[in-house]
Design a protein around this motif. Structure first.
Motif, short mmCIF file in Angstrom:
data_model
loop_
_atom_site.label_atom_id
_atom_site.label_comp_id
_atom_site.label_asym_id
_atom_site.label_seq_id
_atom_site.Cartn_x
_atom_site.Cartn_y
_atom_site.Cartn_z
N ASP A 261 32.78 69.19 13.21
CA ASP A 261 31.48 68.52 13.18
C ASP A 261 30.86 68.44 14.57
N GLY A 262 31.02 69.50 15.34
CA GLY A 262 30.42 69.53 16.67
C GLY A 262 31.16 68.75 17.73
N ARG A 263 32.31 68.19 17.40
CA ARG A 263 33.12 67.43 18.36
C ARG A 263 34.39 68.21 18.69
N LEU A 264 34.81 68.14 19.94
CA LEU A 264 35.99 68.85 20.40
C LEU A 264 36.94 67.87 21.08
N PHE A 265 38.19 67.83 20.59
CA PHE A 265 39.21 66.93 21.12
C PHE A 265 40.35 67.75 21.72
N ALA A 266 41.07 67.12 22.65
CA ALA A 266 42.25 67.74 23.25
C ALA A 266 43.38 66.73 23.28
N PHE A 267 44.62 67.22 23.07
CA PHE A 267 45.80 66.36 23.01
C PHE A 267 46.82 66.82 24.05
N GLY A 268 47.44 65.83 24.74
CA GLY A 268 48.36 66.21 25.80
C GLY A 268 49.48 65.21 26.02
N ASP A 269 50.13 65.37 27.15
CA ASP A 269 51.29 64.55 27.50
C ASP A 269 50.85 63.13 27.87
N HIS A 270 51.83 62.22 27.89
CA HIS A 270 51.60 60.82 28.26
C HIS A 270 50.52 60.16 27.41
N GLY A 271 50.54 60.46 26.12
CA GLY A 271 49.62 59.81 25.19
C GLY A 271 48.17 60.15 25.41
#
Length: 318
Positions: A261-271
């Motif tokens: 829906d036009g949103r971009l998320f990123a996931f990484g270390d340390h929460g």
């Protein structure tokens, strides 16, 4: 002398027996209540939860040791199952026909046609390590791995084709733009494109400085992002001919992107959970935990479900 030695031996034996009996009587009963309580939960603290998919009204999470968690999207109430042979899942994908495919480290693809309730497996005949999986617009299955390897199936896992780009680099992700056009990124800045549905590939100039994109996302053939160690996220607006660094509020490794829906998320270390905003990234409010986050999916326009190591599974208010 003989009698003395014999009596000493008898005395030592008697004392040893008495000591063992005394210690056994003093030892507290083994209390397994805490262990049993933990094991009765749907999510265990030892779970490594590496992939999330949302299929219609169900959310499905997969992880190590064959763990599959399912819950209604509307109200999160997890049900746990462990598949036979305990496959170590590393990725999961929703296909256009609403089936689910999950890749395991044991060179297997697991397929579910009922929102994660039942699964069947297909052995992938390759010697290379496999790292990610995706579904094509025609419901074909694609897995990527070491030595620039792509393996694909066009008959629901009944047979497989293996192709290498002949580069000593691991492909970390492959993405379809349509049924014919694909892009692949990988180790040492590998960047390749296909215009014939993955039958053949053209190598492009690598991402500068041998950057290893642990994940990538392209919103169209020209516009894309790659991320890796040190919280580095690079952006291209010309299909990978040039790259610019975007500001991030973290130096933790970034493991995965998710767009909707036009949103971009990123996931990484340390929460770490980031959201892209114009030419920079903002950090979302998450629990302060020293644990890696590996994947996430929107449940609705207010909740982002995030999964990761050591049983981490929570929603972020967005």
């Amino acid at each position: 002398m003989f009698i003395k030695i014999r009596n000493n031996h008898y005395l030592r034996s008697t004392l040893m027996f008495a000591l063992i009996t005394f210690l056994a009587g003093c030892e507290a009963p083994l209390n397994l209540e805490g262990v049993e309580k933990e094991m009765s939960k749907a999510v265990h603290r030892t779970d490594q939860l590496l992939g999330v998919a949302v299929s219609q009204d169900q959310v499905v999470v997969v992880g190590s040791d064959g763990v599959v968690l399912t819950s209604p999207v509307s109200e999160l109430k997890w049900q746990r199952q462990q598949l036979s042979n305990n496959p170590n899942f590393v990725d999961i994908e929703l296909c256009p026909d609403t089936s689910l495919i999950a890749l395991s480290m044991e060179h297997q693809l697991w397929i579910s046609d009922d929102q994660g309730q039942h699964w069947r497996s297909s052995d992938i005949p390759t010697q290379e390590s496999l790292t990610s999986v995706t579904c094509g617009p025609d419901n074909s299955y694609w897995a990527t791995g070491s030595f620039s390897t792509l393996v694909s199936s066009h008959d629901k896992g009944a047979s497989w084709n293996e192709l290498s780009l002949n580069e000593d680099a691991a492909i970390s992700s492959v993405q379809f733009f349509d049924s014919r056009n694909l892009i692949a990124t990988g180790e040492f800045g590998l960047l390749a494109r296909s215009g014939d549905g993955g039958a053949s590939w053209t190598m492009f100039d690598p991402i500068p400085n041998e950057f290893f994109p642990m994940t990538s996302h392209f919103s169209d053939p020209s516009t894309g992002w790659v991320a890796g160690l040190g919280g580095i996220i690079l952006y291209t607006a010309d299909g990978g001919q040039s790259w610019q660094s975007q500001e991030t509020p973290t130096d933790s490794p970034i493991y995965n992107f998710y767009a909707r829906d036009g949103r971009l998320f990123a996931f990484g270390d340390h929460g770490t959970v980031l959201e892209q905003q114009r030419n920079s990234w903002r950090k979302l409010d998450t629990p302060k935990i020293p644990v890696y986050l590996r994947d996430g999916k929107l449940l609705d326009d207010k909740r982002l479900l995030v999964s990761g190591g050591w049983g981490v599974l929570f929603t972020v208010d967005i």
